[in-house]
Design an enzyme around this catalytic site. Structure first.
Site, short mmCIF file in Angstrom:
data_model
loop_
_atom_site.label_atom_id
_atom_site.label_comp_id
_atom_site.label_asym_id
_atom_site.label_seq_id
_atom_site.Cartn_x
_atom_site.Cartn_y
_atom_site.Cartn_z
N SER A 59 11.50 -2.72 3.45
CA SER A 59 10.89 -4.07 2.79
C SER A 59 10.03 -4.08 3.88
CB SER A 59 11.68 -5.14 2.51
OG SER A 59 11.02 -6.19 2.51
N HIS A 116 9.12 -0.79 0.01
CA HIS A 116 9.41 -1.79 -0.95
C HIS A 116 8.61 -3.18 -0.59
CE1 HIS A 116 12.38 -4.21 -3.16
NE2 HIS A 116 12.38 -5.17 -2.39
N ASP A 164 7.62 -6.92 -1.36
CA ASP A 164 7.91 -7.98 -1.78
C ASP A 164 7.03 -8.92 -2.07
OD1 ASP A 164 10.90 -7.70 -2.05
OD2 ASP A 164 11.15 -7.59 0.25
N MET A 170 5.78 -12.52 -3.63
CA MET A 170 6.39 -13.89 -4.05
C MET A 170 5.21 -14.91 -4.12
SD MET A 170 9.11 -14.32 -0.72
CE MET A 170 10.12 -12.86 -0.22
N HIS A 205 8.50 -5.27 -5.80
CA HIS A 205 9.63 -6.26 -6.35
C HIS A 205 8.97 -7.62 -6.45
CE1 HIS A 205 13.26 -8.70 -5.00
NE2 HIS A 205 13.33 -8.72 -6.30
N MET A 213 8.75 -11.14 -7.56
CA MET A 213 9.56 -12.39 -7.32
C MET A 213 8.60 -13.49 -7.73
SD MET A 213 11.84 -11.75 -3.98
CE MET A 213 10.59 -10.56 -3.33
N MET A 252 20.24 -8.49 -6.61
CA MET A 252 19.91 -9.23 -5.22
C MET A 252 21.26 -9.34 -4.72
SD MET A 252 16.77 -9.27 -5.06
CE MET A 252 16.77 -10.41 -3.31
N ASP A 298 19.34 -5.27 -2.80
CA ASP A 298 18.28 -5.86 -1.84
C ASP A 298 18.64 -7.08 -1.22
OD1 ASP A 298 15.91 -6.72 -0.81
OD2 ASP A 298 14.80 -6.90 -2.58
C1 DX5 Z 1 14.36 -10.89 -0.42
C2 DX5 Z 1 13.68 -9.82 -0.44
C3 DX5 Z 1 14.16 -8.73 0.37
C4 DX5 Z 1 14.10 -8.77 1.91
C5 DX5 Z 1 15.22 -7.84 2.35
O1 DX5 Z 1 13.82 -11.90 -1.19
O2 DX5 Z 1 13.50 -9.29 -1.71
O3 DX5 Z 1 13.64 -7.41 0.08
O4 DX5 Z 1 12.80 -8.78 2.63
O5 DX5 Z 1 15.35 -8.35 3.90
P1 DX5 Z 1 16.38 -8.11 4.89
O6 DX5 Z 1 16.82 -6.57 4.64
O7 DX5 Z 1 15.94 -8.64 6.03
O8 DX5 Z 1 17.47 -8.93 4.12
ZN ZN Z 2 12.79 -7.18 -2.48
#
Ligand code: DX5
Ligand code: ZN
Length: 220
Positions: free
Chosen positions: A7, A32, A34, A36, A66, A68, A137, A176
């Site tokens: 990620s 990955h 992320d 948000m 991903h 969110m 998750m 994840d």
């Molecule tokens: C959380 C994200 C994850 C996160 C994982 O909302 O979707 O992808 O970045 O990070 P680690 O591996 O540090 O838990």
């Molecule tokens: Zn993620």
């Protein structure tokens, strides 16, 4: 074969291109991304222009996006155009599931849905035969660096069993959040085949060794 998707949330954004190139050379299978929106989750991360730039710099990478965000349907096309290979959205979002899946396919991407820790895995079953991947998750989405929630392991086992019952042998199950060598092994044993890891890869002194440890390869 277990796939690893680092990620980029845990990367140094000032050196994002180099760091992504480095983890791919070190053996990462995909990146990955992320996304948000500060609404679906209480944090804002990055958006379309970042993926666009990464895709230009590293066109051959597989981009595991991903979302969110509250309204993923509205952003499928822009992310697909920016280079997404696979788009995951949340069942808990406001977008209609069937329409969003259709939009992702129409845009030429692989499609996945994700469930937050409070959502039972049964919620995914009506869509299972239409998916390339399910993302379970193992932390509350929004932030990297949180502790793994072990309940995710039972969800993975349940979904793998249900997929097998339906003959969906190709379905990928991704986990994840809080992935380290110990939790990676638990997830893999339960039937997960794609693991996301942010901190464990980008914050490691030796990312190649970290990736080998996550795959359970001794002597890393
Ligand atoms: C959380 C994200 C994850 C996160 C994982 O909302 O979707 O992808 O970045 O990070 P680690 O591996 O540090 O838990
Ligand atoms: Zn993620």
């Amino acid at each position: 074969m277990l796939k690893l998707s680092p990620s980029i949330l845990a990367a140094d954004f000032a050196r994002l291109g180099q760091q992504c190139e480095m983890v791919l050379q070190a053996g990462a299978d995909m990146l990955h991304i992320d996304v948000m929106d500060g609404h679906f989750v209480p944090n804002i991360s990055l958006g379309v222009p970042v993926l666009e730039s990464l895709h230009k710099a590293l066109p051959d990478a597989f981009y595991d996006v991903h979302l969110m965000i509250s309204d993923p349907l509205a952003y499928v096309e822009p992310f697909a155009r920016a280079g997404a290979s696979l788009i995951t959205f949340h069942l808990e979002s406001d977008s209609p599931v069937a329409e969003t899946l259709a939009a992702i396919r129409q845009a030429g991407c692989q499609a996945a849905v994700s469930i937050k820790p409070a959502t039972p895995p049964e919620a995914v079953l009506p869509w299972l035969d239409q998916l390339d991947m399910v993302l379970v998750m193992s932390v509350e989405p929004g932030f990297g660096g949180q502790a793994f929630m072990p309940e995710a392991v039972d969800k993975v086992r349940f979904l793998r069993t249900e997929a097998e019952k339906r003959g969906l042998h190709q379905l990928m199950i991704q986990v994840d959040g809080g992935i380290n060598p110990e939790t990676a092994a638990l997830c893999a044993q339960a039937g997960a085949d794609v693991l996301v890891a942010g901190s464990a890869v980008f914050r490691a002194a030796d990312p190649a060794a970290a990736l080998r440890l996550l795959r359970g390869q001794e002597g890393a």
